[in-house]
Design an enzyme around this catalytic site. Structure first.
Site, PDB file in Angstrom:
ATOM      1  N   CYS A 190      -0.427   3.401   6.782  1.00 51.63           N
ATOM      2  CA  CYS A 190       0.305   1.561   6.865  1.00 51.63           C
ATOM      3  C   CYS A 190       0.510   0.907   5.059  1.00 51.63           C
ATOM      4  O   CYS A 190      -0.459   1.123   4.525  1.00 51.63           O
ATOM      5  CB  CYS A 190      -0.242   1.132   7.924  1.00 51.63           C
ATOM      6  SG  CYS A 190      -2.518   1.140   7.069  1.00 51.63           S
ATOM      7  N   CYS A 233       0.439  -1.311   0.467  1.00 53.56           N
ATOM      8  CA  CYS A 233      -0.216   0.020  -0.109  1.00 53.56           C
ATOM      9  C   CYS A 233       0.751   1.585  -0.512  1.00 53.56           C
ATOM     10  O   CYS A 233       0.068   2.856  -0.177  1.00 53.56           O
ATOM     11  CB  CYS A 233      -0.894  -0.080   0.753  1.00 53.56           C
ATOM     12  SG  CYS A 233      -2.324  -1.551   1.203  1.00 53.56           S
ATOM     13  N   HIS A 244      -9.776   2.431  -2.003  1.00 52.34           N
ATOM     14  CA  HIS A 244      -8.180   1.747  -1.999  1.00 52.34           C
ATOM     15  C   HIS A 244      -8.033   0.975  -2.863  1.00 52.34           C
ATOM     16  O   HIS A 244      -7.446   0.057  -2.866  1.00 52.34           O
ATOM     17  CB  HIS A 244      -8.672   1.066  -0.331  1.00 52.34           C
ATOM     18  CG  HIS A 244      -6.539   1.101  -0.324  1.00 52.34           C
ATOM     19  ND1 HIS A 244      -5.407   1.610  -0.074  1.00 52.34           N
ATOM     20  CD2 HIS A 244      -6.364   0.502   1.582  1.00 52.34           C
ATOM     21  CE1 HIS A 244      -4.594   1.306   0.214  1.00 52.34           C
ATOM     22  NE2 HIS A 244      -5.151   0.715   1.461  1.00 52.34           N
TER      23      HIS A 244
HETATM   24  C1  LIG Z   1      -1.935  -1.328   4.810  1.00 46.24           C
HETATM   25  C2  LIG Z   1      -3.426  -1.111   3.952  1.00 46.24           C
HETATM   26  O1  LIG Z   1      -4.166  -0.407   3.037  1.00 46.24           O
HETATM   27  S1  LIG Z   1      -4.194  -2.789   4.727  1.00 46.24           S
HETATM   28  C3  LIG Z   1      -5.607  -2.149   3.766  1.00 46.24           C
HETATM   29  C4  LIG Z   1      -6.263  -3.218   2.467  1.00 46.24           C
HETATM   30  N1  LIG Z   1      -7.492  -3.330   2.121  1.00 46.24           N
HETATM   31  C5  LIG Z   1      -8.217  -4.144   2.604  1.00 46.24           C
HETATM   32  O2  LIG Z   1      -7.773  -5.060   2.852  1.00 46.24           O
HETATM   33  C6  LIG Z   1      -8.976  -4.011   2.214  1.00 46.24           C
HETATM   34  C7  LIG Z   1     -10.026  -3.983   3.154  1.00 46.24           C
HETATM   35  N2  LIG Z   1     -12.237  -5.048   2.973  1.00 46.24           N
HETATM   36  C8  LIG Z   1     -12.397  -5.573   2.073  1.00 46.24           C
HETATM   37  O3  LIG Z   1     -11.438  -6.271   2.538  1.00 46.24           O
HETATM   38  C9  LIG Z   1     -13.489  -5.748   1.604  1.00 46.24           C
HETATM   39  O4  LIG Z   1     -14.534  -4.658   1.062  1.00 46.24           O
HETATM   40  C10 LIG Z   1     -14.400  -6.118   2.525  1.00 46.24           C
HETATM   41  C11 LIG Z   1     -13.914  -7.826   2.703  1.00 46.24           C
HETATM   42  C12 LIG Z   1     -14.704  -5.590   4.140  1.00 46.24           C
HETATM   43  C13 LIG Z   1     -15.851  -6.086   2.700  1.00 46.24           C
HETATM   44  O5  LIG Z   1     -15.778  -6.854   1.304  1.00 46.24           O
HETATM   45  P1  LIG Z   1     -17.090  -6.743   0.285  1.00 46.24           P
HETATM   46  O6  LIG Z   1     -18.276  -7.630   1.121  1.00 46.24           O
HETATM   47  O7  LIG Z   1     -17.378  -7.099  -1.089  1.00 46.24           O
HETATM   48  O8  LIG Z   1     -18.868  -5.032   0.440  1.00 46.24           O
HETATM   49  P2  LIG Z   1     -19.107  -4.686  -0.025  1.00 46.24           P
HETATM   50  O9  LIG Z   1     -19.018  -3.319  -0.896  1.00 46.24           O
HETATM   51  O10 LIG Z   1     -19.813  -5.432  -1.092  1.00 46.24           O
HETATM   52  O11 LIG Z   1     -20.256  -5.062   0.868  1.00 46.24           O
HETATM   53  C14 LIG Z   1     -20.627  -5.842   1.780  1.00 46.24           C
HETATM   54  C15 LIG Z   1     -22.144  -5.475   2.179  1.00 46.24           C
HETATM   55  O12 LIG Z   1     -21.991  -3.930   2.960  1.00 46.24           O
HETATM   56  C16 LIG Z   1     -22.933  -3.271   2.351  1.00 46.24           C
HETATM   57  N3  LIG Z   1     -22.779  -1.977   3.103  1.00 46.24           N
HETATM   58  C17 LIG Z   1     -20.915  -1.493   2.835  1.00 46.24           C
HETATM   59  N4  LIG Z   1     -20.271  -0.527   3.421  1.00 46.24           N
HETATM   60  C18 LIG Z   1     -21.553  -0.153   3.488  1.00 46.24           C
HETATM   61  C19 LIG Z   1     -21.566   1.282   4.278  1.00 46.24           C
HETATM   62  N5  LIG Z   1     -20.912   2.466   4.284  1.00 46.24           N
HETATM   63  N6  LIG Z   1     -22.923   1.663   5.015  1.00 46.24           N
HETATM   64  C20 LIG Z   1     -23.593   0.508   4.330  1.00 46.24           C
HETATM   65  N7  LIG Z   1     -24.158  -0.824   4.287  1.00 46.24           N
HETATM   66  C21 LIG Z   1     -22.784  -0.701   3.470  1.00 46.24           C
HETATM   67  C22 LIG Z   1     -22.946  -3.164   1.419  1.00 46.24           C
HETATM   68  O13 LIG Z   1     -24.206  -2.588   0.786  1.00 46.24           O
HETATM   69  C23 LIG Z   1     -22.855  -4.868   1.129  1.00 46.24           C
HETATM   70  O14 LIG Z   1     -24.391  -5.481   1.171  1.00 46.24           O
HETATM   71  P3  LIG Z   1     -25.419  -6.156   0.291  1.00 46.24           P
HETATM   72  O15 LIG Z   1     -24.144  -7.807   1.480  1.00 46.24           O
HETATM   73  O16 LIG Z   1     -26.290  -6.669   1.540  1.00 46.24           O
HETATM   74  O17 LIG Z   1     -25.203  -5.957  -0.898  1.00 46.24           O
END
Ligand SMILES: CC(=O)SCCNC(=O)CCNC(=O)[C@H](O)C(C)(C)COP(=O)(O)OP(=O)(O)OC[C@H]1O[C@@H](n2cnc3c(N)ncnc32)[C@H](O)[C@@H]1OP(=O)(O)O
Length: 440
Positions: free
Chosen positions: A422, A98, A392
């Protein structure tokens, strides 16, 4: 903490001249319209076209990218050629998870400081929606055996070893977001921090809600128009703006989401995590000589940067080390900093960094400070949202936060800012930026 007593070095100035990024496009479970190089070209072209010098005037292209796709090895060079920068343009890709998009800026800055380059295009790109589906080891071995079987009997024997379970793919991105040393995925490292610093689900959700509200406001006010250039796919579809923001988000809807990484009691949900997104960002960096030669108007100066590392289990805390050491080297305190960008990998992770800086024991024992570093004013931190609302694209975000920091400081007429992120594996980068008198 081995470098903390270094003093700031007097070096040639490195100027930020201009920058641009694509809209950040949420990955929606299938490959998006753009590959990493497509994204880099989409925002690189308008950026280059508006400069008073030719694209061939650059000395170097450096591009961060975490997930390079096999059709675009060394995406920096592929992008440079597709951008018409000339066959003689040297270009290389950097990968530090990242931190890749910030590493490209830092490496470019060092070339300029030491006088070996005057004009560099430094960026980051990532198409997480194009992360590969991988075959399991058993399937790879079975296919290899089948390919090497010479006789018909050997081929039939190999075919007989096939098991349907072999076809279940490994999701490349899930593997990529899992630390290979401590075997925790990034969300689990945020859970570790939430536990260590007592960050509650309510606090994380409130932070996430604010991220969406701030980004929505910035979009409505047109504050991102200075940095985002619309993208167009080969079928003529226009992608005008970042599409991850939820303008109608509420605490109620966030509270309904289940913990993803430590069910059922964890704090980290899809709502308070950074989103998985595609996007690219570039900055043009120049020396004093290039500024004079091409009649450029620098916006800001890259003062310095610093990289720090710690236990991969608590990778999200590394910005605390990187920033503290960077400021110490310049004899500055948090009060000298007008604006902050801390990449929002997870709400619990950003909140843990803030908590660590206020924690007297942590500051004494880990940072070696006599006094707590202190409270960072939320009104000066991630003022226009961040990776939770914006997404991200991992190889891009380090570049985007510097681009945005400069644009936000210009808008608010502020002088000095810090961008930090991070990095999976237990690292962090931090960059100190100063606006030039005329622009602040
Ligand atoms: C060093 C670094 O930077 S470390 C960071 C590196 N990056 C990461 O690790 C990525 C982290 N994020 C992830 O792995 C993914 O986003 C996850 C696993 C958390 C979620 O992935 P997904 O399940 O594909 O997310 P998605 O956007 O589809 O959301 C899942 C559900 O939550 C809901 N949702 C998501 N955000 C919101 C919100 N802000 N408010 C309300 N509902 C929400 C979605 O509508 C969806 O609902 P549904 O299942 O009824 O359709």
């Amino acid at each position: 903490m081995g470098t903390r007593n270094q003093t700031a070095r007097a070096t040639k100035p490195v100027y930020i001249i201009d920058g641009a990024r694509t809209p950040f496009l949420k990955a929606r479970g299938r490959p998006g319209p753009f590959t990493p190089v497509d994204l880099a070209v989409q925002c690189g072209r308008p950026l280059l076209l508006r400069q008073p010098f030719s694209a061939e005037a650059f000395d170097q292209v450096i591009l961060g990218c975490v997930n390079v796709i096999s059709e675009e090895m060394n995406p920096a060079r592929v992008a440079a050629l597709r951008l018409g920068m000339g066959e003689q343009m040297p270009a290389f890709t950097v990968q530090i998870n990242c931190g890749s998009g910030m590493q490209s800026i830092d490496t470019a800055s060092k070339y300029i400081r030491e006088g070996s380059a005057d004009l560099i295009l430094a960026g980051g790109t990532e198409a997480l929606s194009h992360s590969p589906l991988l075959l399991r080891q058993g399937a790879v071995e079975w296919l290899s055996d089948l390919q090497q079987a010479k006789s018909m009997t050997a081929k039939v024997q190999s075919l007989g070893k096939f098991q349907p379970g072999m076809l279940k793919p490994v999701i490349g991105i899930e593997r990529g977001l899992t630390d290979p040393i401590v075997d925790l995925n990034m969300g689990q490292t945020a859970e570790v921090l939430a536990h260590l610093f007592g960050i509650t689900r309510q606090q994380a959700d409130e932070y996430a809600l604010e991220s969406h509200q701030r980004l929505a406001h910035a979009q409505d006010e047109g504050w991102l128009n200075d940095e985002v250039v619309p993208a167009m796919s080969s079928d003529g579809k226009l992608y005008p703006a970042d599409d991850g923001v939820r303008k109608d988000n509420t605490l109620g809807s966030l509270a309904k989401l289940k913990p993803v990484f430590e069910p059922p009691h964890g704090q980290v949900t899809a709502g308070n995590s950074s989103q998985i997104t595609d996007g690219a960002s570039w900055l043009i960096l120049a020396s004093e000589k290039a500024v004079k030669e091409h009649g450029l108007k620098p916006i800001a100066r890259i003062v310095d940067s610093h990289w720090a590392a710690l236990d991969p289990k608590i990778m999200g805390l590394a910005p605390v080390l990187a920033v503290t050491e960077l400021l110490e080297r310049h004899q500055q305190t948090k009060d000298d900093i007008d604006l902050w960008e801390i990449n929002e990998a997870f709400a619990a992770q950003v909140l843990s960094c803030l908590a660590a800086w206020e924690d007297a024991a942590f500051c004494r024992d880990v940072l070696g400070l006599d006094q707590p570093f202190g409270k960072i004013d939320r009104e000066r931190l991630n003022v226009d949202g961040g990776a939770i609302s914006l997404g991200h694209p991992v190889g891009t975000s380090g570049n985007r936060i510097v681009l945005h920091l400069v644009n936000a400081m210009r808008r608010k007429k502020l002088r000095r800012g810090v961008a930090t992120e991070c990095i999976g594996g237990g690292q962090a980068g931090a960059m100190l930026i100063e606006m030039l008198e005329e622009t602040s």
